[in-house]
Design an enzyme around this catalytic site. Structure first.
Site, short mmCIF file in Angstrom:
data_model
loop_
_atom_site.label_atom_id
_atom_site.label_comp_id
_atom_site.label_asym_id
_atom_site.label_seq_id
_atom_site.Cartn_x
_atom_site.Cartn_y
_atom_site.Cartn_z
N LYS A 40 -1.03 -7.09 -9.26
CA LYS A 40 -2.01 -7.22 -8.18
C LYS A 40 -1.60 -6.17 -7.14
CE LYS A 40 -3.02 -8.41 -4.47
NZ LYS A 40 -3.42 -7.41 -3.45
N PHE B 210 0.82 -1.23 0.00
CA PHE B 210 0.00 0.00 0.00
C PHE B 210 0.84 1.26 0.00
CE2 PHE B 210 0.92 -0.05 4.56
CZ PHE B 210 1.04 1.31 4.84
N GLU C 188 -4.97 -3.72 -2.03
CA GLU C 188 -6.42 -3.47 -2.02
C GLU C 188 -6.76 -2.20 -1.24
OE1 GLU C 188 -4.60 -5.71 -0.56
OE2 GLU C 188 -5.62 -6.80 1.03
N GLU D 121 8.97 -4.07 13.33
CA GLU D 121 8.80 -2.99 12.36
C GLU D 121 7.49 -2.29 12.71
OE1 GLU D 121 7.72 -3.98 8.28
OE2 GLU D 121 8.78 -2.22 7.55
N SER E 290 5.42 -6.90 3.33
CA SER E 290 5.97 -7.23 4.65
C SER E 290 6.76 -8.55 4.60
CB SER E 290 4.83 -7.33 5.66
OG SER E 290 3.94 -8.36 5.26
N CYS F 50 9.42 2.00 3.47
CA CYS F 50 10.32 0.88 3.78
C CYS F 50 11.74 1.38 4.02
CB CYS F 50 10.32 -0.12 2.64
SG CYS F 50 10.91 0.60 1.13
P1 NAD Z 1 1.60 -6.60 3.05
O1 NAD Z 1 2.65 -7.64 3.09
O2 NAD Z 1 0.49 -6.66 4.04
O3 NAD Z 1 0.88 -6.61 1.61
C1 NAD Z 1 1.62 -6.61 0.41
C2 NAD Z 1 0.81 -7.32 -0.68
O4 NAD Z 1 0.58 -8.68 -0.26
C3 NAD Z 1 -0.56 -6.70 -0.93
O5 NAD Z 1 -0.80 -6.70 -2.32
C4 NAD Z 1 -1.51 -7.62 -0.19
O6 NAD Z 1 -2.78 -7.70 -0.79
C5 NAD Z 1 -0.82 -8.97 -0.24
N1 NAD Z 1 -1.09 -9.80 0.94
C6 NAD Z 1 -1.33 -9.37 2.21
N2 NAD Z 1 -1.54 -10.42 3.03
C7 NAD Z 1 -1.43 -11.53 2.27
C8 NAD Z 1 -1.55 -12.93 2.56
N3 NAD Z 1 -1.82 -13.38 3.78
N4 NAD Z 1 -1.36 -13.80 1.55
C9 NAD Z 1 -1.08 -13.36 0.31
N5 NAD Z 1 -0.97 -12.05 -0.02
C10 NAD Z 1 -1.14 -11.15 0.94
O7 NAD Z 1 2.34 -5.19 3.09
P2 NAD Z 1 1.70 -3.74 3.21
O8 NAD Z 1 1.14 -3.57 4.57
O9 NAD Z 1 0.83 -3.47 2.04
O10 NAD Z 1 3.01 -2.84 3.02
C11 NAD Z 1 3.87 -2.50 4.08
C12 NAD Z 1 5.05 -3.45 4.16
O11 NAD Z 1 5.75 -3.46 2.94
C13 NAD Z 1 6.07 -3.02 5.21
O12 NAD Z 1 6.52 -4.16 5.88
C14 NAD Z 1 7.19 -2.40 4.39
O13 NAD Z 1 8.47 -2.42 4.99
C15 NAD Z 1 7.16 -3.27 3.18
N6 NAD Z 1 7.77 -2.60 2.03
C16 NAD Z 1 9.01 -3.03 1.66
C17 NAD Z 1 9.66 -2.41 0.59
C18 NAD Z 1 11.01 -2.86 0.16
O14 NAD Z 1 11.48 -2.36 -0.84
N7 NAD Z 1 11.68 -3.76 0.85
C19 NAD Z 1 9.02 -1.36 -0.09
C20 NAD Z 1 7.76 -0.96 0.32
C21 NAD Z 1 7.14 -1.60 1.39
#
Ligand code: NAD
Length: 507
Positions: free
Chosen positions: A183, A159, A186, A392, A236, A291
């Site tokens: 994808k 997000f 959401e 985090e 994450s 991040c």
């Molecule tokens: P998230 O992991 O909750 O979601 C990321 C994606 O995975 C979304 O599209 C979501 O729909 C999907 N998803 C969520 N739960 C899932 C599940 N149980 N099974 C399958 N798919 C699932 O992350 P977020 O809250 O959207 O974003 C924040 C996180 O992203 C933080 O931890 C941040 O550090 C990380 N991030 C990392 C970088 C990097 O470059 N390393 C960059 C941006 C964000």
């Protein structure tokens, strides 16, 4: 899809984008998208089923056959046209991001501009896809390498950068001749459809870029689909690990970027004004939902005593307000749940004995009482066993950890399970040089708090911040989205004829 600039009373329906247009099929499940500054929802987004993902893959596979064979000139023209359109419409895209993510307008615009840089890098695709040629590797034998597209590839994104993170992926994937299925999160899905619209306008053939919206159902369908050759993920750490394990088990190429806990080390000789500006900008920019945000401020020796008053001075001037409001420095957090989670961490930090110097929990934004606002928070005397140090937080919470020596600071970083970004502030070139050499982290800043590489370098962390071998964009991005092939060729002369069962020896 209705206009995305409607009044708050109008409901926007956001559909998948398949075959070059909004998807018309029936929708079994929907999600609500909220405006974090008001707590209201006026957008509903379709959630894909396995069948929807399959439909997107079929459309993408048919389109990729032609796109993969399109000349480099044709592909380059589309990328240039997209670059122009994106630049023209960047303010519109930024407004969409502010509405659904909450970040302030200037920050949203900055995000689109950083994404645009990857599109500009992708415009150089004829140069980037060049192979190598060796004449006469043996007598009358030549050898050359080429890189070919993988086919249909997918991206699953978080997000916090709804425009930029997808742009780390699809411009290069498409430039390399693949079809791409996105994808997006959401929580703020509109920027993905807007990108699809602009790509279509730029002349990208239908089916080459698709968007499927949704949650775990859509993600699992992507991971299990045999027609998808590779998956790029950013999000994450627990989900990144899951994507990597499931994707590779299904035979796909996977790069999965995870979470972070970025440290900024301040040595006693640092320029304290620069360090204070940097800590506040990198700790609280985008409400800490980056991040590459700085979360642990590791002060060495007496640096904390000089630095903390300067940080507090700057924090007192920060304006937390809706991202659309002029002069706002920090917007709300993304969801009600995330707001409660981050606030819970501040409670826990206090309960575990850290000293809360600035408390943002009581902040109220007049007229926006239902928004997910949390003011900036500053802790001192945070230790490595505390939850606020170990987890985090992904919010506007900066923790000062006092280290006696440089080695103590380095040991903290070495022991940390994440390794996305790190920074050192010092005026000692030797100390900085030693730090860059021995720190086990993917992206390093020297007097730069958020060292995000430009598009022509690659972005990625180490340890639990990345599962897989390739970082995103730059040369590693091109490498990830292509497969190598080496051709050895001879145009036979009569003297080469004759059977030889030995392993060929180059002469
Ligand atoms: P998230 O992991 O909750 O979601 C990321 C994606 O995975 C979304 O599209 C979501 O729909 C999907 N998803 C969520 N739960 C899932 C599940 N149980 N099974 C399958 N798919 C699932 O992350 P977020 O809250 O959207 O974003 C924040 C996180 O992203 C933080 O931890 C941040 O550090 C990380 N991030 C990392 C970088 C990097 O470059 N390393 C960059 C941006 C964000």
């Amino acid at each position: 899809m209705t206009s995305t600039t409607q009044t708050t009373l109008e409901l926007t329906i956001l559909r998948h984008w398949i075959g070059g247009k909004p998807h018309e099929g029936s929708v079994e499940r929907w999600g609500d998208v909220y405006n974090p500054a008001t707590g209201e929802s006026n957008t509903r987004v379709a959630f894909a089923t396995e069948a929807t993902v399959d439909e997107a893959v079929r459309s993408a596979a048919a389109a990729q056959k032609k796109w993969g064979a399109a000349s480099l000139a044709q592909r380059t023209r589309v990328m240039f046209a997209y670059r122009q359109l994106l630049d023209k419409h960047k303010a519109e895209m930024a407004a969409m991001i502010t509405r659904e993510h909450g970040k302030v307008a200037a920050d949203a615009l900055g995000e689109v501009s950083r994404g645009l840089e990857v599109v500009e890098f992708a415009c150089g695709l004829p140069q980037l896809l060049k192979g190598e040629f060796s004449e006469n590797v043996s007598t009358d034998v030549d050898s050359y390498s080429i890189r070919q597209p993988l086919g249909v590839v997918a991206g699953i994104t978080p997000f916090n950068f709804p425009a930029m993170v997808p742009m780390w992926m699809y411009p290069l994937a498409i430039a390399c001749g693949n079809a791409f299925i996105l994808k997006p999160s959401e929580k703020d899905p509109s920027a993905a459809n807007f990108s699809a619209q602009l790509l279509a306008e730029a002349g990208l053939p239908e089916g080459v870029f698709s968007v499927v919206h949704g949650d775990k159902v859509a993600v699992d369908a992507i991971l299990n689909h045999p027609g998808i050759a590779a998956v790029s993920f950013v999000g994450s750490t627990p989900i990144a690990r899951y994507i990597y394990e499931m994707g590779t088990k299904a035979g796909k190429r996977v790069q999965a970027l995870g979470g972070a806990k970025n440290h900024m080390v301040v040595l006693p000789d640092a320029d304290m004004d620069l360090a204070a500006d940097s800590a506040v900008s990198a700790g609280f920019g985008s409400a800490g939902e980056r991040c590459m945000a700085i979360s642990a401020l590791v002060t060495v020796g007496d640096a904390a005593d000089k630095l903390i008053p300067k940080i507090r001075e700057r924090m007192a001037k920060l304006k937390t307000a809706p991202g659309t409001e002029p002069g706002a420095d920090m917007g709300p957090l993304v969801t009600k749940e995330h707001h409660a989670r981050v606030k819970g961490y501040v409670d826990k930090g206090e309960a575990e004995g850290a000293k809360l110097l600035v408390d943002g929990r009581a902040l109220k934004v007049p007229g926006h009482e239902n928004g997910y606002f949390l003011g900036p928070c500053l802790f001192d005397n945070v230790t490595r066993d505390m939850t606020i140090y170990k987890d985090e937080i992904f919010g506007p919470v900066l923790s000062v950890v006092r280290a006696k020596t440089y080695m103590e600071a380095m040991e903290l970083i070495q022991a940390n399970p994440w390794a996305n970004g790190v920074a050192i502030f010092t005026n000692d070139g030797g100390a900085a040089r030693r730090f860059q050499n021995e720190v086990p982290v993917g992206m390093v800043g020297i007097n730069v708090p958020i060292p995000v590489p430009m598009a022509y370098y690659s972005f990625g962390g180490w340890k639990n911040s990345l599962f897989g071998d390739s970082h995103v964009h730059g040369k590693e991005g091109i490498h990830f989205y292509t497969r190598g092939k080496v051709v050895t060729s001879r145009w036979p002369e009569p003297h080469h004829r004759g059977v030889n069962l030995g392993f060929p020896e180059m002469k």
